[in-house]
Design a protein around this motif. Structure first.
Motif, PDB file in Angstrom:
ATOM      1  N   GLN A   1      13.974  69.995   2.979  1.00  0.00           N
ATOM      2  CA  GLN A   1      15.054  70.420   3.871  1.00  0.00           C
ATOM      3  C   GLN A   1      14.575  70.690   5.292  1.00  0.00           C
ATOM      4  O   GLN A   1      15.382  70.991   6.171  1.00  0.00           O
ATOM      5  N   SER A   2      13.261  70.586   5.516  1.00  0.00           N
ATOM      6  CA  SER A   2      12.711  70.828   6.856  1.00  0.00           C
ATOM      7  C   SER A   2      11.781  69.684   7.232  1.00  0.00           C
ATOM      8  O   SER A   2      10.560  69.797   7.119  1.00  0.00           O
ATOM      9  N   PRO A   3      12.340  68.554   7.654  1.00  0.00           N
ATOM     10  CA  PRO A   3      11.522  67.371   7.965  1.00  0.00           C
ATOM     11  C   PRO A   3      10.417  67.677   8.971  1.00  0.00           C
ATOM     12  O   PRO A   3      10.635  68.381   9.956  1.00  0.00           O
ATOM     13  N   GLY A   4       9.247  67.162   8.718  1.00  0.00           N
ATOM     14  CA  GLY A   4       8.126  67.354   9.619  1.00  0.00           C
ATOM     15  C   GLY A   4       7.229  68.518   9.249  1.00  0.00           C
ATOM     16  O   GLY A   4       6.052  68.560   9.646  1.00  0.00           O
ATOM     17  N   THR A   5       7.769  69.478   8.490  1.00  0.00           N
ATOM     18  CA  THR A   5       6.972  70.654   8.143  1.00  0.00           C
ATOM     19  C   THR A   5       5.813  70.288   7.227  1.00  0.00           C
ATOM     20  O   THR A   5       4.688  70.753   7.408  1.00  0.00           O
ATOM     21  N   ALA A   6       6.079  69.445   6.226  1.00  0.00           N
ATOM     22  CA  ALA A   6       5.032  69.064   5.280  1.00  0.00           C
ATOM     23  C   ALA A   6       3.882  68.372   6.002  1.00  0.00           C
ATOM     24  O   ALA A   6       2.704  68.621   5.716  1.00  0.00           O
ATOM     25  N   ALA A   7       4.195  67.499   6.952  1.00  0.00           N
ATOM     26  CA  ALA A   7       3.143  66.794   7.692  1.00  0.00           C
ATOM     27  C   ALA A   7       2.287  67.770   8.486  1.00  0.00           C
ATOM     28  O   ALA A   7       1.053  67.621   8.572  1.00  0.00           O
TER      29      ALA A   7
ATOM     30  N   VAL B   1       1.676  70.918   7.749  1.00  0.00           N
ATOM     31  CA  VAL B   1       0.832  71.687   6.826  1.00  0.00           C
ATOM     32  C   VAL B   1      -0.265  70.796   6.256  1.00  0.00           C
ATOM     33  O   VAL B   1      -1.408  71.239   6.078  1.00  0.00           O
ATOM     34  N   ARG B   2       0.059  69.526   5.987  1.00  0.00           N
ATOM     35  CA  ARG B   2      -0.956  68.603   5.475  1.00  0.00           C
ATOM     36  C   ARG B   2      -2.093  68.454   6.500  1.00  0.00           C
ATOM     37  O   ARG B   2      -3.267  68.351   6.137  1.00  0.00           O
ATOM     38  N   ALA B   3      -1.743  68.472   7.765  1.00  0.00           N
ATOM     39  CA  ALA B   3      -2.744  68.306   8.811  1.00  0.00           C
ATOM     40  C   ALA B   3      -3.536  69.584   9.069  1.00  0.00           C
ATOM     41  O   ALA B   3      -4.687  69.537   9.496  1.00  0.00           O
ATOM     42  N   ASP B   4      -2.928  70.740   8.824  1.00  0.00           N
ATOM     43  CA  ASP B   4      -3.598  72.023   9.082  1.00  0.00           C
ATOM     44  C   ASP B   4      -3.439  72.927   7.858  1.00  0.00           C
ATOM     45  O   ASP B   4      -2.462  73.656   7.735  1.00  0.00           O
TER      46      ASP B   4
ATOM     47  N   VAL C   1      -1.286  77.046   4.898  1.00  0.00           N
ATOM     48  CA  VAL C   1      -0.778  77.147   3.522  1.00  0.00           C
ATOM     49  C   VAL C   1      -0.447  78.587   3.129  1.00  0.00           C
ATOM     50  O   VAL C   1       0.632  78.851   2.574  1.00  0.00           O
ATOM     51  N   PRO C   2      -1.312  79.586   3.346  1.00  0.00           N
ATOM     52  CA  PRO C   2      -0.949  80.959   2.962  1.00  0.00           C
ATOM     53  C   PRO C   2       0.335  81.440   3.622  1.00  0.00           C
ATOM     54  O   PRO C   2       1.177  82.079   2.967  1.00  0.00           O
ATOM     55  N   ALA C   3       0.519  81.154   4.921  1.00  0.00           N
ATOM     56  CA  ALA C   3       1.740  81.567   5.610  1.00  0.00           C
ATOM     57  C   ALA C   3       2.954  80.826   5.048  1.00  0.00           C
ATOM     58  O   ALA C   3       4.049  81.399   4.936  1.00  0.00           O
ATOM     59  N   VAL C   4       2.769  79.542   4.697  1.00  0.00           N
ATOM     60  CA  VAL C   4       3.859  78.757   4.112  1.00  0.00           C
ATOM     61  C   VAL C   4       4.316  79.391   2.798  1.00  0.00           C
ATOM     62  O   VAL C   4       5.522  79.494   2.528  1.00  0.00           O
ATOM     63  N   ILE C   5       3.372  79.803   1.985  1.00  0.00           N
ATOM     64  CA  ILE C   5       3.714  80.421   0.695  1.00  0.00           C
ATOM     65  C   ILE C   5       4.557  81.673   0.902  1.00  0.00           C
ATOM     66  O   ILE C   5       5.565  81.880   0.220  1.00  0.00           O
TER      67      ILE C   5
ATOM     68  N   VAL D   1      -3.510  76.457  -4.582  1.00  0.00           N
ATOM     69  CA  VAL D   1      -4.233  75.329  -5.167  1.00  0.00           C
ATOM     70  C   VAL D   1      -3.297  74.141  -5.372  1.00  0.00           C
ATOM     71  O   VAL D   1      -3.644  72.991  -5.061  1.00  0.00           O
ATOM     72  N   ALA D   2      -2.107  74.400  -5.899  1.00  0.00           N
ATOM     73  CA  ALA D   2      -1.167  73.318  -6.191  1.00  0.00           C
ATOM     74  C   ALA D   2      -0.756  72.580  -4.918  1.00  0.00           C
ATOM     75  O   ALA D   2      -0.736  71.341  -4.876  1.00  0.00           O
ATOM     76  N   LEU D   3      -0.404  73.323  -3.873  1.00  0.00           N
ATOM     77  CA  LEU D   3       0.035  72.683  -2.633  1.00  0.00           C
ATOM     78  C   LEU D   3      -1.105  71.874  -1.997  1.00  0.00           C
ATOM     79  O   LEU D   3      -0.894  70.755  -1.522  1.00  0.00           O
ATOM     80  N   ASN D   4      -2.303  72.442  -1.971  1.00  0.00           N
ATOM     81  CA  ASN D   4      -3.434  71.698  -1.412  1.00  0.00           C
ATOM     82  C   ASN D   4      -3.702  70.425  -2.205  1.00  0.00           C
ATOM     83  O   ASN D   4      -3.993  69.370  -1.628  1.00  0.00           O
ATOM     84  N   ALA D   5      -3.604  70.506  -3.535  1.00  0.00           N
ATOM     85  CA  ALA D   5      -3.847  69.327  -4.363  1.00  0.00           C
ATOM     86  C   ALA D   5      -2.795  68.252  -4.112  1.00  0.00           C
ATOM     87  O   ALA D   5      -3.109  67.055  -4.023  1.00  0.00           O
ATOM     88  N   LEU D   6      -1.544  68.653  -3.970  1.00  0.00           N
ATOM     89  CA  LEU D   6      -0.474  67.690  -3.693  1.00  0.00           C
ATOM     90  C   LEU D   6      -0.680  67.036  -2.324  1.00  0.00           C
ATOM     91  O   LEU D   6      -0.513  65.819  -2.168  1.00  0.00           O
ATOM     92  N   PHE D   7      -1.039  67.820  -1.335  1.00  0.00           N
ATOM     93  CA  PHE D   7      -1.274  67.256   0.006  1.00  0.00           C
ATOM     94  C   PHE D   7      -2.502  66.355   0.010  1.00  0.00           C
ATOM     95  O   PHE D   7      -2.558  65.365   0.756  1.00  0.00           O
ATOM     96  N   ASP D   8      -3.527  66.696  -0.792  1.00  0.00           N
ATOM     97  CA  ASP D   8      -4.720  65.861  -0.869  1.00  0.00           C
ATOM     98  C   ASP D   8      -4.413  64.498  -1.468  1.00  0.00           C
ATOM     99  O   ASP D   8      -4.943  63.481  -1.026  1.00  0.00           O
ATOM    100  N   ARG D   9      -3.569  64.476  -2.471  1.00  0.00           N
ATOM    101  CA  ARG D   9      -3.330  63.237  -3.227  1.00  0.00           C
ATOM    102  C   ARG D   9      -2.267  62.352  -2.602  1.00  0.00           C
ATOM    103  O   ARG D   9      -2.325  61.130  -2.740  1.00  0.00           O
TER     104      ARG D   9
END
Length: 560
Positions: free
Chosen positions: A178-184, A186-189, A193-197, A282-290
């Motif tokens: 629902q927030s385009p661009g946010t995932a990219a 976080v994937r880059a920085d 991740v802690p603040a996103v959670i 851990v889950a979010l980092n793993a998803l962004f890694d893959r």
């Protein structure tokens, strides 16, 4: 649960914070490498596909595996834990009739209590150092806690200890969608991740509210509230208070979320908060890694839980695109460097090693893994019986992790139903193939072939048939029998109606099919339970009798 709540209200310091041996937060230290291993295996199970359900693949099996290991409960009982959580959640979120409570809720609560009491007493006799042992041997004011209190603590930790993380991981995907661009970003920085959670917890609090009883007279917002009053605190509303969080409906990963009360406050601060945050990290980092891109699959509808129970998706289909080979490989690097841990996961480590041994493919397509699980379940069901068969035995035979089983089947009963359905489908397809192999103009030969092979098929699979059918509860036997017969009947009726030239006086095709099929089914069922040594000869006699009956009833004379 009632005993636990009463104890917390009466002596929160002693029951909640005053027992260092019972505090799961301290057991979380050093668990990141092991949680990363579990996460890696779960995502390996959906490698090679660009679509999967996030809840079934990762959001549920990750936290339930971790909390079960942490407590010291068998991970193969995961389907039980899921059922108990669903039933108790429904009971908490809706008004049930006395009949529904007696038929659905009471049996689940009784089963859960009996299960946990048995584990608590076993740990008192033989403590092993896990959280369950610490709870079982804990004391309050110098006195051992009662069975009911221990069960309340373990049940609350087990159920609440995974539900929040399921919601948190699932809600993360919805927030990014629902927030385009946010995932990219976080994937880059990844430092975000802690603040996103915390922002996900604020804007989509897993719990909308909690109901409590006041212990003394107080005043809130100018309203006097007497002691003993029932009060509902709306946690979700607090997270969207514009006086505290400007533009509260906006998912803003850069905002300050300090002061949100999703995990409670004071001595009642959630003891699982550290674990939930770690698992989500851990889950979010793993998803962004893959994955380079993660989107909610528009072709697969999202299903959500009752928000009164929990704000969480329960079905969340995703479409993903894998990162290029040259992209960051944080998860793979951590998995490679991780040393065997000492948190009771030797069996899972061993299974991972077997799957990645030289000469063996690391992953298989999802449908192949599902077929492997069904094959393994058939063998284990026949060898051990359905009641004695354990899920870890089935996953060992299929050479997959327990999380892979949860990806395809919600419970042991779900797996059993799939084995039954495949068994019936295979029999029908086999018989149809035999018919198709006969010359199109030899209608009599096709009828004979169908009847003959139908008997042979059941005889060859008699052992599996008996296990699957005899285990079926009496109220489900009729459903299973009707389902099986409908498939066979439809194939046989179609065959009968294809008759080219019916002689004068021949019966209605549907009526003929019903009569012949009923005779065939009854005789075949009797054959399966016959104790004769020469079962092959008996089968030939049965085939001859049924074929003769069919010929006479269809008025097939002299080959005409």
């Amino acid at each position: 649960m009632g005993n636990l709540v009463t104890k917390l209200a009466a002596a929160p310091q002693a029951a909640h914070a005053g027992q260092p041996g019972v505090h799961p937060a301290r057991a979380v230290t050093g668990m990141r490498p092991h949680i990363e291993k579990i996460t890696g295996r779960l995502l390996d199970s959906v490698a090679g596909t660009d679509r999967f359900d996030l809840v079934d693949a990762l959001a549920y099996p990750l936290p339930i595996t971790v909390i079960a290991e942490l407590l010291g409960l068998p991970i193969e009982d995961g389907p039980r834990f899921r059922l108990w959580g669903e039933v108790l959640g429904i009971a908490a979120a809706t008004t049930l009739s006395p009949g529904e409570t007696a038929d659905v809720v009471a049996p689940a609560v009784r089963e859960m209590n009996e299960y946990l009491v048995a584990h608590v007493r076993r740990r008192r006799r033989q403590p092993t150092g896990d959280v369950l042992s610490r709870v079982a041997t804990a004391q309050v004011d110098g006195a051992p806690i009662a069975d009911g209190e221990a069960v309340g603590i373990i049940a609350l930790t087990l159920l609440a200890g995974h539900a929040t993380t399921v919601a948190l991981i699932g809600n993360a995907a919805l927030c990014f969608e629902q927030s385009p661009g946010t995932a990219a970003a976080v994937r880059a920085d990844r430092s975000l991740v802690p603040a996103v959670i915390e922002e996900i917890l604020r804007i989509r609090s897993p719990l909308c509210g909690l109901t409590r009883v006041t212990t003394k007279d107080t005043e809130i917002g100018g309203h006097a509230i007497p002691a003993g009053a029932l009060v509902t605190t709306w946690i979700g509303a607090a997270g969207r208070d514009p006086a505290r969080f400007p533009d509260p409906g906006v998912f803003d990963i850069h905002r300050s979320t300090a002061g949100h009360i999703v995990f409670g406050h004071g001595v009642h601060f959630c003891i699982g908060a550290h674990l939930a945050r770690l698992e989500a990290d851990v889950a979010l980092n793993a998803l962004f890694d893959r994955y380079q891109d993660i989107r909610v699959d528009a072709d697969g509808p999202v299903e959500v839980d009752n928000p009164v129970q929990i704000v969480s998706p329960k079905r969340l289909p995703l479409r993903v695109s894998v990162r290029s080979a040259g992209g960051p490989g944080l998860t793979r690097r951590r998995l490679t460097q991780c040393r065997p841990c000492s948190c009771g996961a030797r069996r899972l480590h061993g299974m991972s090693q077997r799957r990645t041994s030289p000469g063996r493919p690391r992953t298989k397509p999802a449908e192949e893994r599902r077929a492997d699980l069904l094959d393994a379940a058939e063998r284990v069901f026949v060898e051990k019986g359905i009641d004695a068969a354990r899920l870890d035995e089935i996953t060992d035979r299929a050479d997959v992790a327990i999380g892979t089983l949860y990806l395809h089947f919600r419970s042991k009963n779900d797996l059993l139903a799939a084995v039954r359905a495949r068994f019936n489908d295979r029999l029908v397809e086999r018989q149809n193939a035999v018919v198709r192999a006969m010359p199109a103009d030899d209608w009599i030969g096709r009828v004979d072939a169908w009847l003959s092979d139908a008997v042979r098929a059941y005889v060859e699979h008699a052992e599996l048939h008996d296990v699957l059918y005899d285990h079926t509860p009496i109220n489900a036997k009729t459903t299973m029998q009707v389902s099986s017969e409908n498939a066979h009947m439809e194939a046989f009726r179609q065959l009968i109606t294809e008759r080219p030239d019916a002689p004068a006086g021949a019966p209605d095709p549907a009526m003929a099919a019903n009569l012949i099929y009923s005779a065939w089914y009854g005789a075949t069922h009797a054959l399966l339970h016959h104790e004769a040594v020469d079962i092959d000869r008996l089968a030939n006699e049965l085939i001859a009798d049924i074929t003769d009956l069919a010929h006479r009833y269809l008025r097939i004379e002299d080959g005409s």
